[in-house]
Design a protein around this motif. Structure first.
Motif, PDB file in Angstrom:
ATOM      1  N   MET A   1      33.457  42.599  29.365  1.00  0.00           N
ATOM      2  CA  MET A   1      33.961  42.186  30.680  1.00  0.00           C
ATOM      3  C   MET A   1      34.436  43.391  31.470  1.00  0.00           C
ATOM      4  O   MET A   1      35.095  44.284  30.935  1.00  0.00           O
ATOM      5  CB  MET A   1      35.112  41.193  30.515  1.00  0.00           C
ATOM      6  CG  MET A   1      35.702  40.718  31.827  1.00  0.00           C
ATOM      7  SD  MET A   1      37.029  39.527  31.590  1.00  0.00           S
ATOM      8  CE  MET A   1      37.503  39.263  33.296  1.00  0.00           C
ATOM      9  N   LEU A   2      34.083  43.429  32.740  1.00  0.00           N
ATOM     10  CA  LEU A   2      34.482  44.503  33.653  1.00  0.00           C
ATOM     11  C   LEU A   2      35.501  43.976  34.655  1.00  0.00           C
ATOM     12  O   LEU A   2      35.275  42.936  35.279  1.00  0.00           O
ATOM     13  CB  LEU A   2      33.273  45.028  34.425  1.00  0.00           C
ATOM     14  CG  LEU A   2      32.382  46.060  33.744  1.00  0.00           C
ATOM     15  CD1 LEU A   2      31.043  46.124  34.451  1.00  0.00           C
ATOM     16  CD2 LEU A   2      33.038  47.435  33.739  1.00  0.00           C
ATOM     17  N   THR A   3      36.603  44.697  34.809  1.00  0.00           N
ATOM     18  CA  THR A   3      37.621  44.328  35.789  1.00  0.00           C
ATOM     19  C   THR A   3      38.014  45.559  36.588  1.00  0.00           C
ATOM     20  O   THR A   3      38.331  46.602  36.012  1.00  0.00           O
ATOM     21  CB  THR A   3      38.872  43.743  35.105  1.00  0.00           C
ATOM     22  OG1 THR A   3      38.500  42.627  34.305  1.00  0.00           O
ATOM     23  CG2 THR A   3      39.901  43.302  36.143  1.00  0.00           C
ATOM     24  N   PHE A   5      40.777  46.914  39.253  1.00  0.00           N
ATOM     25  CA  PHE A   5      42.054  46.696  39.917  1.00  0.00           C
ATOM     26  C   PHE A   5      41.992  47.418  41.258  1.00  0.00           C
ATOM     27  O   PHE A   5      41.789  48.635  41.314  1.00  0.00           O
ATOM     28  CB  PHE A   5      43.199  47.200  39.027  1.00  0.00           C
ATOM     29  CG  PHE A   5      43.419  46.324  37.822  1.00  0.00           C
ATOM     30  CD1 PHE A   5      44.347  45.288  37.853  1.00  0.00           C
ATOM     31  CD2 PHE A   5      42.650  46.508  36.682  1.00  0.00           C
ATOM     32  CE1 PHE A   5      44.510  44.457  36.757  1.00  0.00           C
ATOM     33  CE2 PHE A   5      42.814  45.682  35.570  1.00  0.00           C
ATOM     34  CZ  PHE A   5      43.749  44.653  35.612  1.00  0.00           C
ATOM     35  N   HIS A   6      42.174  46.627  42.316  1.00  0.00           N
ATOM     36  CA  HIS A   6      41.882  47.091  43.677  1.00  0.00           C
ATOM     37  C   HIS A   6      43.004  46.702  44.625  1.00  0.00           C
ATOM     38  O   HIS A   6      43.574  45.603  44.532  1.00  0.00           O
ATOM     39  CB  HIS A   6      40.565  46.465  44.141  1.00  0.00           C
ATOM     40  CG  HIS A   6      40.287  46.582  45.602  1.00  0.00           C
ATOM     41  ND1 HIS A   6      40.237  47.785  46.279  1.00  0.00           N
ATOM     42  CD2 HIS A   6      40.043  45.622  46.551  1.00  0.00           C
ATOM     43  CE1 HIS A   6      39.964  47.569  47.550  1.00  0.00           C
ATOM     44  NE2 HIS A   6      39.849  46.265  47.745  1.00  0.00           N
ATOM     45  N   VAL A  28      31.548  42.053  38.026  1.00  0.00           N
ATOM     46  CA  VAL A  28      32.876  42.659  37.935  1.00  0.00           C
ATOM     47  C   VAL A  28      33.917  41.716  38.531  1.00  0.00           C
ATOM     48  O   VAL A  28      33.745  41.217  39.647  1.00  0.00           O
ATOM     49  CB  VAL A  28      32.914  44.010  38.690  1.00  0.00           C
ATOM     50  CG1 VAL A  28      34.294  44.655  38.574  1.00  0.00           C
ATOM     51  CG2 VAL A  28      31.846  44.964  38.145  1.00  0.00           C
ATOM     52  N   ALA A  29      34.992  41.488  37.793  1.00  0.00           N
ATOM     53  CA  ALA A  29      36.126  40.738  38.330  1.00  0.00           C
ATOM     54  C   ALA A  29      37.019  41.709  39.090  1.00  0.00           C
ATOM     55  O   ALA A  29      37.379  42.774  38.554  1.00  0.00           O
ATOM     56  CB  ALA A  29      36.907  40.085  37.197  1.00  0.00           C
ATOM     57  N   ILE A  30      37.349  41.374  40.330  1.00  0.00           N
ATOM     58  CA  ILE A  30      38.223  42.231  41.131  1.00  0.00           C
ATOM     59  C   ILE A  30      39.613  41.612  41.166  1.00  0.00           C
ATOM     60  O   ILE A  30      39.793  40.489  41.650  1.00  0.00           O
ATOM     61  CB  ILE A  30      37.678  42.428  42.556  1.00  0.00           C
ATOM     62  CG1 ILE A  30      36.298  43.105  42.501  1.00  0.00           C
ATOM     63  CG2 ILE A  30      38.654  43.258  43.386  1.00  0.00           C
ATOM     64  CD1 ILE A  30      35.673  43.326  43.860  1.00  0.00           C
ATOM     65  N   GLU A  31      40.577  42.352  40.628  1.00  0.00           N
ATOM     66  CA  GLU A  31      41.968  41.921  40.620  1.00  0.00           C
ATOM     67  C   GLU A  31      42.707  42.640  41.744  1.00  0.00           C
ATOM     68  O   GLU A  31      42.751  43.875  41.765  1.00  0.00           O
ATOM     69  CB  GLU A  31      42.624  42.240  39.274  1.00  0.00           C
ATOM     70  CG  GLU A  31      42.076  41.445  38.106  1.00  0.00           C
ATOM     71  CD  GLU A  31      42.479  39.979  38.161  1.00  0.00           C
ATOM     72  OE1 GLU A  31      43.507  39.658  38.807  1.00  0.00           O
ATOM     73  OE2 GLU A  31      41.766  39.145  37.567  1.00  0.00           O
ATOM     74  N   ASN A  48      49.287  45.599  37.336  1.00  0.00           N
ATOM     75  CA  ASN A  48      48.344  46.720  37.296  1.00  0.00           C
ATOM     76  C   ASN A  48      48.597  47.554  36.042  1.00  0.00           C
ATOM     77  O   ASN A  48      49.671  48.128  35.891  1.00  0.00           O
ATOM     78  CB  ASN A  48      48.529  47.577  38.557  1.00  0.00           C
ATOM     79  CG  ASN A  48      47.522  48.714  38.647  1.00  0.00           C
ATOM     80  OD1 ASN A  48      46.695  48.907  37.759  1.00  0.00           O
ATOM     81  ND2 ASN A  48      47.605  49.478  39.719  1.00  0.00           N
ATOM     82  N   LEU A  58      39.550  50.804  36.343  1.00  0.00           N
ATOM     83  CA  LEU A  58      38.492  49.964  35.805  1.00  0.00           C
ATOM     84  C   LEU A  58      38.772  49.707  34.329  1.00  0.00           C
ATOM     85  O   LEU A  58      39.123  50.637  33.595  1.00  0.00           O
ATOM     86  CB  LEU A  58      37.130  50.653  35.965  1.00  0.00           C
ATOM     87  CG  LEU A  58      35.888  49.863  35.547  1.00  0.00           C
ATOM     88  CD1 LEU A  58      35.630  48.715  36.523  1.00  0.00           C
ATOM     89  CD2 LEU A  58      34.663  50.782  35.486  1.00  0.00           C
ATOM     90  N   HIS A  60      36.907  48.014  30.987  1.00  0.00           N
ATOM     91  CA  HIS A  60      35.649  47.494  30.453  1.00  0.00           C
ATOM     92  C   HIS A  60      35.844  47.153  28.979  1.00  0.00           C
ATOM     93  O   HIS A  60      35.973  48.057  28.148  1.00  0.00           O
ATOM     94  CB  HIS A  60      34.528  48.514  30.613  1.00  0.00           C
ATOM     95  CG  HIS A  60      33.168  47.966  30.287  1.00  0.00           C
ATOM     96  ND1 HIS A  60      32.068  48.764  30.130  1.00  0.00           N
ATOM     97  CD2 HIS A  60      32.727  46.681  30.095  1.00  0.00           C
ATOM     98  CE1 HIS A  60      31.016  48.017  29.843  1.00  0.00           C
ATOM     99  NE2 HIS A  60      31.395  46.752  29.813  1.00  0.00           N
TER     100      HIS A  60
END
Length: 203
Positions: A1-3, A5-6, A28-31, A48, A58, A60
């Motif tokens: 899983m890719l996330t 943090f933005h 990609v999940a954007i948090e 975060n 990021l 992964h």
């Protein structure tokens, strides 16, 4: 899983733009997290995992990757089919990596010192100055539309970004200004601007 943090309208916006260019947003999940900003607004967000509360970050499969340069290399290697970077073994790979390193080691320090009105011979001898920065860009772009030649790559996305955010720092060069304008017209940039605006409006 890719996330990822933005935080909207921050350095992580260029990673969202890269994901758009890579057509990898669905992977990609954007948090969305808060950050402490230069004007004193915002805060360090406990959601975060970055130890300094910064973005981009990021994750992964539990592995944490921080710093824009590392994240850009990681994502372009993970999704090579869009050719946003030369792959290992490509004769242009060394030139590409040099541009990435030059951004982190020279461009950001020079532009931050310039914005802060700081000048010192140690800074100039170590990082060079705005004049040298401008000359390097102008030389690379005189006969090519992009830094790697005819094709837009992740180094164009990265290196043009500070001039988009801080237009006053753009070198006084028609060649460089045209490149900044060309990069800024990418549909991915407008997509990210709209995405950030929607995200902020919904907050």
């Amino acid at each position: 899983m890719l996330t990822l943090f933005h935080s909207p309208r921050s350095r992580s916006s260029r990673i969202v733009t890269l994901l758009r260019e890579l057509e990898a947003l669905d992977k990609v999940a954007i948090e969305i997290v808060d950050i402490t900003r230069g004007d004193g607004s915002g805060r360090k967000d406990p959601r975060n995992p970055h130890p300094e509360g910064k973005v981009p970050l990021l994750v992964h499969d539990g592995v944490v990757i921080w710093e824009s340069i590392a994240i850009i290399q990681y994502l372009t290697n993970l999704f090579p089919e869009k050719k946003m970077a030369p792959v290992a073994g490509d004769p242009q790979r060394g030139r590409y990596l040099s541009w990435l390193a030059w951004y982190a080691g020279v461009v950001e320090p020079v532009l931050i010192a310039q914005a802060a009105g700081i000048s010192h011979q140690f800074l100039d001898s170590t990082f060079r100055g705005p004049a040298e920065l401008a000359a390097r860009l102008e030389t690379a772009l005189t006969d090519s539309p992009y830094l790697m030649g005819e094709r837009y790559t992740a180094v164009d996305l990265l290196l043009h970004s500070p001039f988009a955010w801080y237009p006053a720092a753009t070198p006084d060069s028609d060649v460089v200004r045209s490149w900044v304008k060309r990069c800024g017209e990418r549909p991915s940039l407008q997509w990210t601007a709209d995405y950030d605006a929607r995200t902020m409006a919904a907050a």
